[in-house]
Each structure stands twice: as structure tokens, then as C-alpha cells.
Write an enzyme that holds these catalytic residues in place. Sequence first.
Site, PDB file in Angstrom:
ATOM      1  N   HIS A 308       0.854  -1.192   0.000  1.00  0.00           N
ATOM      2  CA  HIS A 308       0.000   0.000   0.000  1.00  0.00           C
ATOM      3  C   HIS A 308       0.884   1.234   0.000  1.00  0.00           C
ATOM      4  CE1 HIS A 308      -3.173   2.804   1.163  1.00  0.00           C
ATOM      5  NE2 HIS A 308      -4.007   1.869   0.777  1.00  0.00           N
ATOM      6  N   ASP A 366      -7.948  -5.270  -0.058  1.00  0.00           N
ATOM      7  CA  ASP A 366      -8.426  -6.118  -1.168  1.00  0.00           C
ATOM      8  C   ASP A 366      -8.094  -7.584  -0.980  1.00  0.00           C
ATOM      9  OD1 ASP A 366      -7.483  -3.292  -2.810  1.00  0.00           O
ATOM     10  OD2 ASP A 366      -9.522  -4.073  -2.960  1.00  0.00           O
TER      11      ASP A 366
HETATM   12  C1  SDX Z   1      -6.148   0.160  -2.870  1.00  0.00           C
HETATM   13  O1  SDX Z   1      -4.400   4.677  -1.956  1.00  0.00           O
HETATM   14  C2  SDX Z   1      -5.346   4.030  -1.345  1.00  0.00           C
HETATM   15  O2  SDX Z   1      -5.783   4.401  -0.281  1.00  0.00           O
HETATM   16  C3  SDX Z   1      -5.894   2.840  -2.099  1.00  0.00           C
HETATM   17  C4  SDX Z   1      -6.923   1.982  -1.361  1.00  0.00           C
HETATM   18  C5  SDX Z   1      -8.184   2.749  -1.089  1.00  0.00           C
HETATM   19  O3  SDX Z   1      -8.923   2.354  -0.174  1.00  0.00           O
HETATM   20  O4  SDX Z   1      -8.491   3.681  -1.882  1.00  0.00           O
HETATM   21  O5  SDX Z   1      -6.390   1.523  -0.126  1.00  0.00           O
HETATM   22  C6  SDX Z   1      -7.316   0.768  -2.200  1.00  0.00           C
HETATM   23  O6  SDX Z   1      -5.840   0.534  -3.973  1.00  0.00           O
HETATM   24  C7  SDX Z   1      -5.293  -0.829  -2.102  1.00  0.00           C
HETATM   25  C8  SDX Z   1      -4.060  -1.302  -2.931  1.00  0.00           C
HETATM   26  C9  SDX Z   1      -4.548  -2.396  -3.897  1.00  0.00           C
HETATM   27  N1  SDX Z   1      -3.468  -2.738  -4.844  1.00  0.00           N
HETATM   28  C10 SDX Z   1      -2.874  -3.934  -4.834  1.00  0.00           C
HETATM   29  O7  SDX Z   1      -3.053  -4.800  -3.968  1.00  0.00           O
HETATM   30  C11 SDX Z   1      -1.938  -4.178  -6.025  1.00  0.00           C
HETATM   31  C12 SDX Z   1      -0.600  -4.742  -5.510  1.00  0.00           C
HETATM   32  N2  SDX Z   1       0.108  -3.671  -4.768  1.00  0.00           N
HETATM   33  C13 SDX Z   1       1.082  -2.896  -5.515  1.00  0.00           C
HETATM   34  O8  SDX Z   1       0.708  -2.600  -6.847  1.00  0.00           O
HETATM   35  C14 SDX Z   1       1.601  -1.693  -4.707  1.00  0.00           C
HETATM   36  O9  SDX Z   1       1.871  -2.143  -3.449  1.00  0.00           O
HETATM   37  C15 SDX Z   1       0.762  -0.435  -4.595  1.00  0.00           C
HETATM   38  C16 SDX Z   1       0.432   0.113  -5.925  1.00  0.00           C
HETATM   39  C17 SDX Z   1      -0.477  -0.706  -3.815  1.00  0.00           C
HETATM   40  C18 SDX Z   1       1.596   0.601  -3.836  1.00  0.00           C
HETATM   41  O10 SDX Z   1       2.705   0.819  -4.580  1.00  0.00           O
HETATM   42  P1  SDX Z   1       3.766   1.975  -4.157  1.00  0.00           P
HETATM   43  O11 SDX Z   1       3.481   2.540  -2.824  1.00  0.00           O
HETATM   44  O12 SDX Z   1       3.868   2.923  -5.291  1.00  0.00           O
HETATM   45  O13 SDX Z   1       5.032   1.177  -3.899  1.00  0.00           O
HETATM   46  P2  SDX Z   1       6.056   0.782  -5.005  1.00  0.00           P
HETATM   47  O14 SDX Z   1       5.311   0.340  -6.223  1.00  0.00           O
HETATM   48  O15 SDX Z   1       7.032   1.891  -5.142  1.00  0.00           O
HETATM   49  O16 SDX Z   1       6.749  -0.505  -4.372  1.00  0.00           O
HETATM   50  C19 SDX Z   1       7.744  -0.346  -3.353  1.00  0.00           C
HETATM   51  C20 SDX Z   1       8.566  -1.615  -3.457  1.00  0.00           C
HETATM   52  C21 SDX Z   1       8.988  -1.926  -4.888  1.00  0.00           C
HETATM   53  O17 SDX Z   1      10.193  -2.670  -4.815  1.00  0.00           O
HETATM   54  P3  SDX Z   1      11.608  -1.838  -5.026  1.00  0.00           P
HETATM   55  O18 SDX Z   1      11.510  -1.166  -6.385  1.00  0.00           O
HETATM   56  O19 SDX Z   1      11.675  -0.843  -3.872  1.00  0.00           O
HETATM   57  O20 SDX Z   1      12.665  -2.918  -4.971  1.00  0.00           O
HETATM   58  O21 SDX Z   1       7.765  -2.751  -3.055  1.00  0.00           O
HETATM   59  C22 SDX Z   1       7.573  -3.607  -4.174  1.00  0.00           C
HETATM   60  C23 SDX Z   1       7.923  -2.838  -5.417  1.00  0.00           C
HETATM   61  O22 SDX Z   1       8.430  -3.719  -6.422  1.00  0.00           O
HETATM   62  N3  SDX Z   1       6.170  -4.000  -4.151  1.00  0.00           N
HETATM   63  C24 SDX Z   1       5.701  -5.225  -4.329  1.00  0.00           C
HETATM   64  C25 SDX Z   1       4.317  -5.138  -4.164  1.00  0.00           C
HETATM   65  N4  SDX Z   1       3.970  -3.875  -3.911  1.00  0.00           N
HETATM   66  C26 SDX Z   1       5.116  -3.166  -3.912  1.00  0.00           C
HETATM   67  N5  SDX Z   1       6.341  -6.393  -4.598  1.00  0.00           N
HETATM   68  C27 SDX Z   1       5.534  -7.480  -4.718  1.00  0.00           C
HETATM   69  N6  SDX Z   1       4.186  -7.493  -4.573  1.00  0.00           N
HETATM   70  C28 SDX Z   1       3.548  -6.324  -4.289  1.00  0.00           C
HETATM   71  N7  SDX Z   1       2.261  -6.326  -4.147  1.00  0.00           N
END
Ligand code: SDX
Length: 431
Positions: A308, A366
Amino acid sequence: MVAKEKPAQLKIGNKTYDLPIHSPTAGPDVLDIRKLYGQAGVFTYDPGFTSTASCDSTITFIDGDEGVLLHRGYPIDQLAEKSHYLEVCYLLLYGTLPSASELEKFESLVISHTMLHEQMVYFYRGFRRDAHPMAIMTGVVGAMSAFYHDSTDIHDAHQREVASIRLIAKMPTIAAWAYKFSVGQPFIYPRNDLDYASNFLRMCFAVPAEDYEVNPILSRAMDRIFTLHADHEQNASTSTVRLASSSGANPFACIAAGIACLWGPAHGGANQACLEMLKEIGTVDRIPTFISRAKDKNDPFRLMGFGHRVYKNFDPRATVMKQSADEVLELLGVENNPVLQVAKALEKAALEDPYFTSKKLFPNVDFYSGIILEAMGFPTSMFTPIFAVSRTVGWISQWKEMIADPQNKIGRPRQLYLGNTSRNYVDIENR
Ligand code: SDX
């Protein structure tokens, strides 16, 4: 409410600029850069807005490190346990918990506006039967401005109120009819003698050929899912609604923009993507393979339902959702649901893996919602529409707050330009 101020200085070259710092009632201080470009001729740079406050608000507060979510100051776990969705809608819209008479008036107002303009039935028929329900919802909600002209003037407080009630009241009908259309069944009209969640379940699962009794445990679980998704600060879809509204667009068009943004798998589409992932994993012994893929920088695969932008602790909604998942699956006699077994084993494996714990990647809202919705009989394509039904009150509350804010102006971010500087046109024969 005005934030307390204290000074900060920014030194660029041999010049120093005063930038006020505003202190909130909760959360980090904010550095006010509104005069920065005018004073120093520089922009700030923050793709994805990871460190940028786009507005001030009194509606919802999240402490991502502590896993705290407050709606008008009330913790989400207390609201999920003691309140119900329409009462939370009142709280988000008006800022206080209603008295018994205020709640009764509000609930009857919403429940008596759940029908759609009859012409909108024909609008559905323009879609293919296999259209994704989110495509239908984006289209139908956007089209509401063509049916409800008397509540599109955003400068008229009464029309804003009418549009708010219409949207909250009609979203369950719009979503349920998108589902009915996709399965080729007749639309079921709402009933004013049912509560919000029961009405939605009946419009989804009843058929004219027989009576349908809503199971109170399922309607309670449905209501809790609505409550847990109601609002979440300035997330992507809420920010979309605010930006669309800043141009003065009508509320139906702006909510349609929010629905479109929510559809993305990184946001509200994650519940559908999460369940599809759990099904793809299939059995507990295949979990290590998928965890390796999620950690592989060369593999775009991510664990859907994990991570998140704000929560770097457990999403408090996931904790409540997990309790509901256990209750619903036990009621339905599917506590041995293979998908739930994979989900619980995956959660355990990820929480014991340094990659996820070091990056603070915990289950989010989710992760468990999809398991409950599938157990209740919804196809995965209906998961995000249900999220949209619930989040409509959050979008509307934030929209109303923005419209009423005297500082409200059109949102217009700037950029770091890295393209070509000015150059002369070259005739095609000289290229
Ligand atoms: C919702 O914003 C809100 O409030 C949203 C929400 C709401 O109520 O409105 O809470 C609802 O959207 C919840 C989130 C649902 N999405 C998912 O479950 C999809 C999977 N999650 C990822 O896509 C991700 O975690 C995000 C998009 C939710 C957040 O991404 P960020 O904060 O932009 O973090 P990032 O992409 O920069 O990741 C940081 C690191 C990265 O690794 P490095 O580049 O630092 O080595 O963590 C890794 C990412 O590769 N990473 C993951 C991961 N999420 C982040 N690795 C594996 N699996 C994951 N799910």
C-alpha cells in the site's frame, strides 16, 4: 479549522526563501510551497505525489505506520463493529454521528431514491452482454447527467445535496443491474422495505420466478464490506474526482471519472486481480513459485492484495475483513474453501519473508474482500463495482468539501520538461 503555522527557510544558491509550515491536528507537518514558483522560479517535483498534500481535509485520516484509519476521528474497527454503512455515510457527509431521528430521516431519504430513471434501462441494452460491469458503471454513471439535469449545478447547495443522495442511493441499483445484464437475467427493482445491503443482495440474486430471502449474516457482511471501503483520504480515485471537479464538471461526470480510475488493478481492481491470482496459485504447494516471481525484478508479477502506498503496517480494514471472511465461510460451510486456504498460507508465507516485511508489504483491504464476495456468489468481475458502490460516499464527501472550500481552484500541475528545445520545421524533402 486553520492549521497552526511555523516558519521554514529554503536556501537556493545565495538566496533564502521563507516557506510556512502548517501543523495538522494529526499526521506530518506540511511545507506550504504555494508561493515558491513566484518567489524562486522553481517547481517541486513529486511524480505519484508520494510526498505531496493536494488539499486540506477533515474527513479521513490514515496513519500508515501505525495502521490507523479514522473517519471524522472514529476508528474504522469501531465503526465496522458498532455502526453500519448508511450511518458511516452520514458521518462522512456531515461530520458527526447522527441522532436516531437524523439517521432515520437520512436512511429513508436514501432508500426512497434507489430507483433509476426508467429510460436508463434501455441504456444498458447498448452494451454487449460480456461487457465488464465496470465499463457499464462508468458509462451509466456518466450518463446520469443526461437524466438528472436538476442536480448538476455545483454552485447550488441544494442541487449538490440532491446529487449526493441520488448517487449514494442509485449506485447499488446501477451495479446490480450491470450484473443482471451480464448474466442475462431480468433487472430486479429495489425495495423500500429493505436496508441498503439487503436491497443490493436481493437486486443481484433474486429472480422473478421465486421469492428471495436475504440471509442476515450475508447482508451484515455485505454492509461491513461497504463500510470498510467507504473513504480513504486522497487515494488515486478520490484525487481523480477532486481534479475532475476542480474544472466545474457536474458531479455525475466526476464520479464516473473516479469509477474509471478505481478500475485499475493497482487500485480498486486489485480485489478482482487478487482472487484471480489466488486461483492461479491454486494449491498451497505452488505458493513459493509465485513469491519468487513477486520478488523477481525482471518479472512484472506482484502479489495482488499486498502492499500500500500509505500503510507500512497492517491495513486495519484487512484485519476486520479477515474476521468477516471466517464468519461468512463458516456460515456457508466452505471454511475449507481452497482459495481461502491458499490465501491464509500465502499471507503467512509473505509475512515470514524478509522481502515483504522489509518493504512493509502487508495484506491490504483487497486481500480478503474478494474471498468473501466469491463465497457470497459474486463473479470476480463484480468485485470492483462493489468497491465503487461503497466508495461513492467517500468521493462525494471529498467533492462537497472541495466545492465548499474558498481556496478551491482548478488543479493544474506543472512538469519537469526534458523534451526538445525550440527547433525549426524541416520540409519533408529535406528529412
Ligand atoms: C487500494 O491509496 C489508497 O488508499 C488505495 C486503497 C483505497 O482504499 O483507496 O487503499 C485501495 O488501492 C489498495 C491497494 C490495492 N493494490 C494492490 O493490492 C496491487 C498490488 N500492490 C502494488 O501494486 C503496490 O503495493 C501499490 C500500488 C499498492 C503501492 O505501490 P507503491 O506505494 O507505489 O510502492 P512501489 O510500487 O514503489 O513498491 C515499493 C517496493 C517496490 O520494490 P523496489 O523497487 O523498492 O525494490 O515494493 C515492491 C515494489 O516492487 N512491491 C511489491 C508489491 N507492492 C510493492 N512487490 C511485490 N508485490 C507487491 N504487491
